[in-house]
Write a protein that holds these residues in place. Structure first.
Motif, short mmCIF file in Angstrom:
data_model
loop_
_atom_site.label_atom_id
_atom_site.label_comp_id
_atom_site.label_asym_id
_atom_site.label_seq_id
_atom_site.Cartn_x
_atom_site.Cartn_y
_atom_site.Cartn_z
N GLY A 164 88.80 67.23 18.75
CA GLY A 164 87.59 68.38 19.74
C GLY A 164 87.05 67.29 20.37
N GLY A 165 86.26 66.66 19.16
CA GLY A 165 85.35 65.34 19.56
C GLY A 165 85.83 64.83 20.17
N PHE A 166 87.23 64.47 19.94
CA PHE A 166 87.78 63.47 21.14
C PHE A 166 88.25 63.85 22.63
CE2 PHE A 166 92.20 62.59 22.38
CZ PHE A 166 92.31 60.74 22.50
N MET A 167 88.52 65.05 22.74
CA MET A 167 89.30 65.70 24.42
C MET A 167 87.98 65.85 25.22
SD MET A 167 92.10 68.30 23.25
CE MET A 167 91.80 69.49 21.67
N GLY A 168 86.83 66.21 24.04
CA GLY A 168 85.29 67.15 24.22
C GLY A 168 84.79 65.61 25.44
N SER A 169 85.14 64.08 24.49
CA SER A 169 84.58 63.53 24.77
C SER A 169 84.75 63.08 26.18
CB SER A 169 84.45 62.11 23.89
OG SER A 169 85.37 61.69 23.18
N ILE A 170 86.53 62.91 25.81
CA ILE A 170 87.33 62.13 27.31
C ILE A 170 86.60 63.13 29.01
CG2 ILE A 170 89.78 62.70 28.12
CD1 ILE A 170 90.78 61.37 25.35
N LEU A 171 86.72 64.41 28.02
CA LEU A 171 86.35 64.92 29.22
C LEU A 171 85.03 65.18 29.74
CD1 LEU A 171 86.60 67.95 31.31
CD2 LEU A 171 85.35 69.07 29.69
N ALA A 172 84.14 64.94 28.77
CA ALA A 172 82.41 63.90 29.74
C ALA A 172 82.77 62.75 30.42
CB ALA A 172 81.77 64.01 28.01
N MET A 173 83.88 61.52 29.76
CA MET A 173 83.73 60.68 30.05
C MET A 173 84.23 60.52 32.05
SD MET A 173 84.52 58.11 27.70
CE MET A 173 86.01 58.76 26.89
N TYR A 174 84.87 61.96 31.94
CA TYR A 174 86.03 61.46 33.45
C TYR A 174 84.40 61.65 34.07
CZ TYR A 174 88.52 64.03 36.61
OH TYR A 174 89.91 64.37 38.53
N LEU A 175 84.76 63.58 33.40
CA LEU A 175 83.27 64.49 34.84
C LEU A 175 81.82 62.79 35.31
CD1 LEU A 175 82.45 67.52 32.75
CD2 LEU A 175 83.76 67.27 35.10
N PHE A 176 81.57 62.06 34.26
CA PHE A 176 80.96 60.84 34.38
C PHE A 176 81.03 60.07 35.33
CE2 PHE A 176 78.73 56.63 33.67
CZ PHE A 176 77.45 57.43 33.59
N THR A 177 82.25 59.58 35.24
CA THR A 177 82.70 58.37 36.07
C THR A 177 83.09 59.37 37.33
OG1 THR A 177 84.94 58.76 35.22
CG2 THR A 177 83.81 56.95 34.03
N ARG A 178 83.52 60.04 37.29
CA ARG A 178 84.03 60.93 39.24
C ARG A 178 82.46 60.80 39.38
NH1 ARG A 178 87.09 66.20 40.36
NH2 ARG A 178 87.12 66.44 42.78
N ARG A 179 81.15 61.52 39.40
CA ARG A 179 80.18 61.34 39.73
C ARG A 179 79.99 60.06 40.18
NH1 ARG A 179 74.93 64.98 37.44
NH2 ARG A 179 73.69 64.47 38.68
N ARG A 180 80.03 59.08 39.11
CA ARG A 180 79.40 57.58 39.26
C ARG A 180 80.21 57.16 40.41
NH1 ARG A 180 75.00 56.63 36.09
NH2 ARG A 180 73.44 58.65 35.47
N SER A 181 82.20 57.36 40.57
CA SER A 181 83.00 56.58 41.37
C SER A 181 82.74 55.33 40.28
CB SER A 181 82.26 56.37 42.17
OG SER A 181 82.41 57.40 43.72
N LEU A 182 83.77 55.78 38.89
CA LEU A 182 83.39 54.29 38.46
C LEU A 182 84.95 54.82 37.89
CD1 LEU A 182 80.34 54.57 35.97
CD2 LEU A 182 80.98 52.84 38.20
N SER A 183 85.61 53.52 37.38
CA SER A 183 87.07 53.34 36.55
C SER A 183 86.84 54.21 35.59
CB SER A 183 86.95 51.67 35.99
OG SER A 183 88.70 52.20 35.74
N PHE A 184 87.75 55.82 35.84
CA PHE A 184 87.74 56.51 34.24
C PHE A 184 88.49 55.80 32.97
CE2 PHE A 184 90.45 59.70 32.38
CZ PHE A 184 89.59 60.16 31.38
N VAL A 185 89.52 54.81 33.52
CA VAL A 185 89.85 54.16 32.31
C VAL A 185 89.70 53.08 32.34
CG1 VAL A 185 92.56 52.73 31.96
CG2 VAL A 185 92.52 54.90 33.72
N SER A 186 89.09 52.41 32.50
CA SER A 186 88.34 50.81 31.84
C SER A 186 87.09 51.83 31.11
CB SER A 186 87.59 50.84 33.01
OG SER A 186 88.56 49.55 33.56
#
Length: 282
Positions: free
Chosen positions: A113-135
């Protein structure tokens, strides 16, 4: 076949799970493991981003970005870990006691659950900052084993998530695990999911894995899935779930199986992409 306990077993070290108490407030080793894992991971992540040689040139993520990203990831890990435990491991109980789902300090966190939650958090963060999600996934994956190592050590100190009864010389009688000596499966997980994966990922990074986005994340997911499935053969399943099938399949195994496919797919996809900063001096 009846289990015959050994004549001798290692005593549990009986470390107080509370480090310091201030009246009604207490600082627990388990909480320190989360805080320490996040802070050390944040520091290491910034070091990786500030090392052009590891990327073959400029990093796609500036080190300063992690000053904000760590807050997003922390919320993702805690909320995802708790929601995952409620849904995957004890839904009938929490359906009847919904307010108990909020009492995180009573324990009950799911890595998946923490794994999926952290992935979602990073996706939202990188999308907001226009950063590379995969990196961003690669950087996070490279430091997650630190938190896993500390967390499993804290599980051992708490005397929880113990292993199955065993007659191995290093078996331990846990205070709440009954009279039989058991595998110290928390230490197995600390060694495999934490230390071993961390070393493998650091070697891969020094060999240029960050230059192909998705490689480090894929390696982590694949290795974690393998490690968790292996340790589940020694770990006692949660009492409210028991074995799901065949007398040996556990929820941890079931949740880890998709990670094998996901990790392999990420690595395959990364190898088909051109390397970052190709043709540029490091």
């Amino acid at each position: 076949m009846l289990f015959t306990p050994p004549l001798f077993a290692l005593p549990f070290p009986n470390i107080d799970p509370i480090l310091i108490e201030f009246g009604p407030f207490a600082i627990r080793w388990y909480a320190l493991a989360y805080v320490g894992g996040l802070l050390i991971g944040w520091w290491l992540a910034k070091k990786l981003c500030a090392s052009p040689a590891l990327w073959g040139g400029k990093s796609p993520i500036e080190p300063e970005e992690f000053d904000d990203a760590i807050v997003w990831v922390a919320f993702g890990v805690i909320l995802g870990g708790r929601i995952g435990y409620v849904l995957f491991y004890n839904l009938p109980y929490y359906a009847g006691h919904p307010l108990e789902a909020l009492t995180v300090w009573h324990g009950g966190m799911s890595f998946h659950g923490g794994f999926m939650g952290s992935i979602l958090a990073m996706y939202l963060f990188t999308r907001r900052r226009s950063l590379s999600f995969v990196s961003m996934l690669d950087i996070a994956a490279s430091v997650v084993p630190v938190g896993l190592f500390l967390g499993r050590i804290a599980n051992f100190i708490n005397g929880e998530l113990w292993g199955r009864p065993s007659d191995v010389p290093w078996a331990i009688v846990f205070p709440h695990g009954g009279p039989l000596p058991r595998h110290p499966s928390q230490l197995y997980e600390a060694g495999l999911e934490g230390l071993t994966i961390f070393i493998v990922l650091q070697i891969a990074i020094r060999m240029g894995a960050l230059r192909r986005p998705g490689t480090v994340a894929g390696l982590f997911v694949l290795l974690y899935g393998c490690s968790r499935i292996f340790v589940e053969f020694f770990r006692e399943p949660d009492p409210q779930l028991g074995y799901l099938a065949g007398g040996f399949v556990t929820m941890g195994m079931v949740l880890s199986l998709p990670m094998l496919a996901l990790g392999g797919w990420l690595i395959w996809r990364a190898r088909r992409r051109p390397a970052l900063n190709a043709g540029q001096p490091a």
